[in-house]
Write a protein that holds these residues in place. Structure first.
Motif, PDB file in Angstrom:
ATOM      1  N   GLU A  58       0.728  -1.030  -0.080  1.00  0.00           N
ATOM      2  CA  GLU A  58      -0.029  -0.017  -0.005  1.00  0.00           C
ATOM      3  C   GLU A  58       0.976   1.274  -0.046  1.00  0.00           C
ATOM      4  O   GLU A  58       1.940   1.027   0.534  1.00  0.00           O
TER       5      GLU A  58
ATOM      6  N   ALA B 264       1.144   5.684   0.291  1.00  0.00           N
ATOM      7  CA  ALA B 264       0.472   6.931   0.956  1.00  0.00           C
ATOM      8  C   ALA B 264       1.271   8.001   0.999  1.00  0.00           C
ATOM      9  O   ALA B 264       2.689   7.851   1.395  1.00  0.00           O
TER      10      ALA B 264
ATOM     11  N   ARG C  21       5.592   3.443   1.685  1.00  0.00           N
ATOM     12  CA  ARG C  21       5.259   2.046   1.176  1.00  0.00           C
ATOM     13  C   ARG C  21       5.321   1.295   2.317  1.00  0.00           C
ATOM     14  O   ARG C  21       6.089   1.227   3.313  1.00  0.00           O
TER      15      ARG C  21
ATOM     16  N   LYS D  37       1.719  -4.929   3.611  1.00  0.00           N
ATOM     17  CA  LYS D  37       0.578  -5.141   4.292  1.00  0.00           C
ATOM     18  C   LYS D  37       0.418  -6.197   4.920  1.00  0.00           C
ATOM     19  O   LYS D  37      -0.253  -6.404   5.950  1.00  0.00           O
TER      20      LYS D  37
ATOM     21  N   ASP E  29      -2.403  -7.634   9.470  1.00  0.00           N
ATOM     22  CA  ASP E  29      -2.790  -6.733   8.346  1.00  0.00           C
ATOM     23  C   ASP E  29      -2.620  -5.158   8.644  1.00  0.00           C
ATOM     24  O   ASP E  29      -3.376  -4.728   9.570  1.00  0.00           O
TER      25      ASP E  29
ATOM     26  N   GLN F 178      -1.807  -0.994   7.271  1.00  0.00           N
ATOM     27  CA  GLN F 178      -1.988   0.167   6.600  1.00  0.00           C
ATOM     28  C   GLN F 178      -1.183   1.138   6.985  1.00  0.00           C
ATOM     29  O   GLN F 178      -0.849   1.321   8.000  1.00  0.00           O
TER      30      GLN F 178
END
Length: 118
Positions: free
Chosen positions: A24, A26, A38, A41, A77, A79
């Motif tokens: 993922e 951002a 980066r 995940k 998991d 983010q």
């Protein structure tokens, strides 16, 4: 032949959504910083890259690897969540299974993260 093509298409369509993207991305919240973070995940490992001007050239991409606390964490998991603070160069790494968070930022050419906390 038509049945074979149709059956193959259905199999590919069924498998496609099951394969999740492993990373993922951002941006850093800081409005004058062209840095993108980066995260893996599954492992929570964080890195970052940014653009840098190059004298007499088109520029280059500078990347920062995982340093202290930014390496792989317990499998889960993860983010990335940027804050809304326009002068913040770091980003939150969140574990959406446990609710733990840490702040990650670039320090001495590496991405470092604070210890995870709830």
């Amino acid at each position: 032949m038509v049945r074979l093509v149709a059956a193959s298409s259905l199999c590919i369509a069924a498998v496609g959504p099951a394969v999740a993207a492993p990373f993922e991305f951002a941006p850093a919240p800081q409005t004058d910083l062209n840095r993108v973070y980066r995260i893996d995940k599954a492992t929570g490992e964080v890195g970052a890259c940014q653009f840098q001007l190059k004298e007499g050239g088109v520029g280059m991409t500078i990347c920062f690897g995982a340093g202290e606390g930014a390496g792989p964490q317990a499998p889960s998991d993860y983010q990335l969540v940027p804050s809304r603070h326009e002068r913040e160069g770091g980003i939150f790494r969140v574990n959406i299974r446990t609710g733990e968070m840490s702040i990650c930022y670039v320090f001495d050419d590496k991405v470092v993260c604070t210890p995870q906390a709830k």
